[in-house]
Scaffold this motif. Structure first.
Motif, mmCIF file in Angstrom:
data_model
loop_
_atom_site.group_PDB
_atom_site.id
_atom_site.type_symbol
_atom_site.label_atom_id
_atom_site.label_comp_id
_atom_site.label_asym_id
_atom_site.label_seq_id
_atom_site.Cartn_x
_atom_site.Cartn_y
_atom_site.Cartn_z
ATOM 1 N N VAL A 303 0.823 -1.207 0.000
ATOM 2 C CA VAL A 303 0.000 0.000 0.000
ATOM 3 C C VAL A 303 0.862 1.263 0.000
ATOM 4 C CG1 VAL A 303 -1.727 1.322 1.298
ATOM 5 C CG2 VAL A 303 -1.904 -1.180 1.167
ATOM 6 N N LYS A 304 1.864 1.284 0.875
ATOM 7 C CA LYS A 304 2.664 2.489 1.073
ATOM 8 C C LYS A 304 3.755 2.672 0.028
ATOM 9 C CE LYS A 304 1.072 3.991 5.141
ATOM 10 N NZ LYS A 304 0.581 5.373 5.365
ATOM 11 N N LEU A 305 4.373 1.564 -0.363
ATOM 12 C CA LEU A 305 5.522 1.611 -1.273
ATOM 13 C C LEU A 305 5.233 0.754 -2.495
ATOM 14 C CD1 LEU A 305 8.237 1.104 1.489
ATOM 15 C CD2 LEU A 305 7.602 3.281 0.439
ATOM 16 N N GLY A 306 4.154 1.097 -3.192
ATOM 17 C CA GLY A 306 3.666 0.268 -4.285
ATOM 18 C C GLY A 306 4.692 -0.037 -5.355
ATOM 19 N N LYS A 307 5.397 1.001 -5.840
ATOM 20 C CA LYS A 307 6.369 0.813 -6.922
ATOM 21 C C LYS A 307 7.536 -0.064 -6.451
ATOM 22 C CE LYS A 307 5.397 5.088 -9.456
ATOM 23 N NZ LYS A 307 5.953 6.387 -9.935
ATOM 24 N N GLU A 308 8.041 0.239 -5.255
ATOM 25 C CA GLU A 308 9.154 -0.547 -4.717
ATOM 26 C C GLU A 308 8.740 -1.994 -4.481
ATOM 27 O OE1 GLU A 308 8.163 2.327 -3.618
ATOM 28 O OE2 GLU A 308 9.857 3.724 -3.502
ATOM 29 N N TYR A 309 7.489 -2.166 -4.013
ATOM 30 C CA TYR A 309 6.993 -3.525 -3.754
ATOM 31 C C TYR A 309 6.913 -4.328 -5.049
ATOM 32 C CZ TYR A 309 3.938 -7.333 -2.236
ATOM 33 O OH TYR A 309 3.425 -8.575 -1.983
ATOM 34 N N GLN A 310 6.365 -3.711 -6.086
ATOM 35 C CA GLN A 310 6.243 -4.400 -7.369
ATOM 36 C C GLN A 310 7.610 -4.741 -7.950
ATOM 37 O OE1 GLN A 310 3.477 -5.562 -8.663
ATOM 38 N NE2 GLN A 310 2.230 -4.664 -7.026
ATOM 39 N N ALA A 311 8.583 -3.827 -7.775
ATOM 40 C CA ALA A 311 9.922 -4.053 -8.320
ATOM 41 C C ALA A 311 10.640 -5.191 -7.608
ATOM 42 C CB ALA A 311 10.746 -2.772 -8.214
ATOM 43 N N ARG A 312 10.327 -5.402 -6.323
ATOM 44 C CA ARG A 312 11.044 -6.395 -5.521
ATOM 45 C C ARG A 312 10.300 -7.719 -5.409
ATOM 46 N NH1 ARG A 312 14.525 -3.528 -1.642
ATOM 47 N NH2 ARG A 312 14.446 -1.319 -2.115
ATOM 48 N N THR A 313 9.041 -7.725 -5.762
ATOM 49 C CA THR A 313 8.222 -8.912 -5.525
ATOM 50 C C THR A 313 8.004 -9.687 -6.818
ATOM 51 O OG1 THR A 313 7.069 -7.759 -3.750
ATOM 52 C CG2 THR A 313 6.039 -9.762 -4.593
ATOM 53 N N LYS A 314 8.287 -10.959 -6.772
ATOM 54 C CA LYS A 314 8.106 -11.829 -7.941
ATOM 55 C C LYS A 314 6.693 -12.384 -7.922
ATOM 56 C CE LYS A 314 10.656 -15.428 -10.413
ATOM 57 N NZ LYS A 314 11.781 -16.366 -10.346
ATOM 58 N N THR A 315 5.908 -12.047 -8.927
ATOM 59 C CA THR A 315 4.533 -12.532 -9.009
ATOM 60 C C THR A 315 4.467 -13.763 -9.921
ATOM 61 O OG1 THR A 315 4.045 -11.065 -10.873
ATOM 62 C CG2 THR A 315 3.648 -10.201 -8.658
ATOM 63 N N TRP A 316 3.308 -14.363 -9.997
ATOM 64 C CA TRP A 316 3.120 -15.584 -10.781
ATOM 65 C C TRP A 316 3.509 -15.372 -12.239
ATOM 66 C CZ3 TRP A 316 2.753 -20.533 -10.087
ATOM 67 C CH2 TRP A 316 2.173 -21.364 -11.057
ATOM 68 N N LYS A 317 3.148 -14.234 -12.788
ATOM 69 C CA LYS A 317 3.454 -13.982 -14.215
ATOM 70 C C LYS A 317 4.948 -13.790 -14.452
ATOM 71 C CE LYS A 317 2.314 -9.016 -14.006
ATOM 72 N NZ LYS A 317 3.557 -8.627 -13.440
ATOM 73 N N ASP A 318 5.705 -13.506 -13.394
ATOM 74 C CA ASP A 318 7.157 -13.344 -13.529
ATOM 75 C C ASP A 318 7.894 -14.680 -13.506
ATOM 76 O OD1 ASP A 318 6.928 -10.536 -13.536
ATOM 77 O OD2 ASP A 318 6.815 -10.513 -11.353
ATOM 78 N N TYR A 319 7.206 -15.754 -13.093
ATOM 79 C CA TYR A 319 7.826 -17.071 -13.028
ATOM 80 C C TYR A 319 7.940 -17.652 -14.441
ATOM 81 C CZ TYR A 319 7.291 -17.565 -7.926
ATOM 82 O OH TYR A 319 7.391 -17.412 -6.571
ATOM 83 N N THR A 320 8.991 -18.397 -14.693
ATOM 84 C CA THR A 320 9.069 -19.163 -15.937
ATOM 85 C C THR A 320 8.108 -20.345 -15.824
ATOM 86 O OG1 THR A 320 10.815 -20.635 -15.117
ATOM 87 C CG2 THR A 320 11.497 -18.554 -16.149
ATOM 88 N N ARG A 321 7.801 -20.975 -16.952
ATOM 89 C CA ARG A 321 6.909 -22.142 -16.899
ATOM 90 C C ARG A 321 7.521 -23.253 -16.043
ATOM 91 N NH1 ARG A 321 2.370 -22.965 -19.866
ATOM 92 N NH2 ARG A 321 2.626 -25.214 -19.721
#
Length: 510
Positions: A303-321
């Motif tokens: 919530v507070k650091l949205g851009k930094e969180y997105q840059a540091r957090t690996k989401t499902w779509k960032d995973y290889t198959r």
């Protein structure tokens, strides 16, 4: 002669019955294969060599031939040996014991098959996958496509495991399908993905917190407890002493002695490395409470650091198959399907008990949250909900959170019949971090006869600023709880405590 023959037959029958009973209890009448050892006459997993077996199956599944695996092991001198043969690898891959089963009289006309007689090292699915692999040209075949749900799907008609296939278009995009030859059923992988994606973000978050940050605390306790590792090291040291005595007594030649000694010393070294990881974990003193705290901090960071969180957090779509497939293999037991008309529909995803059990225990004890649907005004949303914790522990978590953020605490009444809270956060420009019961209502009101429940709410105001100079601290550390001078309470009060790293590494241990 007739009496003697009858007695021989009865004795033979009693022997067979006794042997069958012994096998079912784990007393396997063979030399312990690689990955196992004898303990109280039973075959049990040998933690010092089981990973070698797992690696053999993984390599073969991914297209390595028997010869290529043996060549690789000889090059790496696995177990201190350079005489690995393709026949040895083949024997391991064809041994049912590794999936927990045993075949007695395998070379006879009438072998007897016993299921689930020892603890398996690999899953039955992986064993079956490797049998399928054998039908292909294992010397030249190399997997280039990854199936996310291989061995997880069964035909909704005949209940057989579905096969997978893929087509690659001119643009290079691959499209995956699952099918049953017998029932002529075929459907796109997207059918499963659409259902799976509903909660995959939560699974990824859980995996990142529990298994990346707190892997030593959780995994070592369940898979390789310290006591087990210490016992294994002691046994290997005893084995080393026996080898030395045998050499002194002339049982071994010098060359044989050095080979056997090296194998045992390598096993001891590997076990000591695992034990060191466990010891470092204990020094850091991670607790289940830290999981809840880290997930609270992650939510606030989002919530507070949205851009930094997105840059540091690996989401499902960032995973290889391949990474996605590994995550599914790790967590999912199987996926249940049904037919609605001619359409294949997902009815349920069954997670592995080894994952569900510790997760459920953490939730029951109040140390991990789950997402609950909630109507906020006229909008359907969700809120993080955790189970009951004693007031002192709640106060401790709030005080630790306040080292990073100006979090607030309030209480609200929950009306059981209406299933509704009465409070307003939207107008206050606030965000709920987590909701939790102030009493253990599962015990107090198992039949839901009470009219109201009391709930605590941790929340943040969006205008409140991040209090720390280094943003990295919010992602890489959590506040320590070991400051004895701090009195934990739910009302704001200035405190000063240290931090501890959540990313486990050798530097942190030092």
């Amino acid at each position: 002669m007739s009496v003697s023959q009858n007695e021989i037959e009865r004795t033979s029958e009693r022997t067979k019955i006794g042997l069958a009973g012994a096998i079912k209890n784990g007393h396997i009448p063979h030399v312990a294969p690689l990955g196992y050892k004898r303990e109280n006459k039973k075959l049990v997993v040998d933690y010092s060599t089981k990973d070698i077996v797992i690696r053999i199956f993984d390599l073969y599944y991914n297209g390595y031939s028997y010869q290529r695996i043996s060549n690789l092991f000889n090059k790496e001198k696995v177990l201190g040996k350079d005489n690995w043969r393709d026949s040895t690898i083949m024997g391991i891959l064809e041994n049912e014991i590794y999936k927990g089963d045993f075949v007695h009289g395998k070379k006879t006309k009438h072998p007897t098959y016993y299921e689930n007689v020892v603890e398996p090292i690999i899953s039955k699915e992986m064993w079956a996958d490797c049998k399928v692999q054998k039908k292909k040209n294992s010397r030249s075949y190399q997997r280039t496509l990854t199936y996310l749900y291989l061995q997880k799907l069964k035909c909704p008609k005949c209940n057989r495991i579905l096969g997978g296939k893929a087509t690659t278009k001119k643009n290079g995009n691959a499209y995956f399908y699952y099918y049953c030859n017998d029932c002529k059923i075929e459907f796109k992988e997207k059918v499963i993905n659409d259902y799976f994606n509903q909660f995959i973000s939560e699974l990824v978050e859980y995996d990142s917190v529990v298994n990346q940050f707190f892997l030593p605390m959780i995994k070592q306790k369940f898979d390789e407890p310290k006591e087990q590792l210490e016992k294994e090291i002691k046994e290997q040291n005893n084995k080393l002493e026996r080898i030395k005595k045998a050499y002194i007594n002339g049982v071994f030649e010098l060359k044989e002695y050095n080979e056997e000694k090296k194998i045992v010393e390598n096993a001891i070294s590997e076990l000591e490395s695992k034990l060191e990881t466990t010891d470092c974990t204990e020094e850091l003193k991670f607790t289940p409470k830290d999981i809840l705290l880290k997930r609270d901090i992650d939510f606030i960071n989002k919530v507070k650091l949205g851009k930094e969180y997105q840059a540091r957090t690996k989401t499902w779509k960032d995973y290889t198959r391949q990474e996605q497939a590994e995550l599914i293999m790790k967590y999912v037991d199987d996926i249940e399907l049904t037919l609605v008309g001619n359409e294949v529909v997902v009815t349920q995803i069954n997670f592995r008990e080894s994952i569900c059990k510790p997760c459920q225990e953490l939730y029951d004890n109040g140390y991990i949250d789950t997402t609950k649907p909630m109507i906020l005004g006229n909008v359907l949303g969700s809120v993080r909900f955790s189970n009951y914790l004693p007031e002192e522990e709640v106060g401790e978590i709030i005080m630790r959170l306040r080292q990073y953020y100006d979090v607030h605490y309030t209480e609200a009444t929950y009306y059981v019949d209406k299933q509704m809270f009465y409070f307003n956060f939207a107008e206050d420009n606030s965000a709920i971090v987590r909701v939790f019961p102030l009493e253990d209502y599962y015990k107090l009101d198992p039949d839901n006869k009470m009219e109201t429940y009391r709930f605590g709410i941790i929340y943040i105001n969006e205008e409140d600023k991040f209090q720390m100079q280094e943003i990295d601290t919010a992602f890489d550390y959590i506040p320590d709880e070991t400051n004895d001078s701090v009195i934990y309470m739910k009302e704001p009060t200035p405190i000063s405590v240290g931090v501890k790293p959540v990313k486990f590494c050798k530097e942190n241990a030092e």
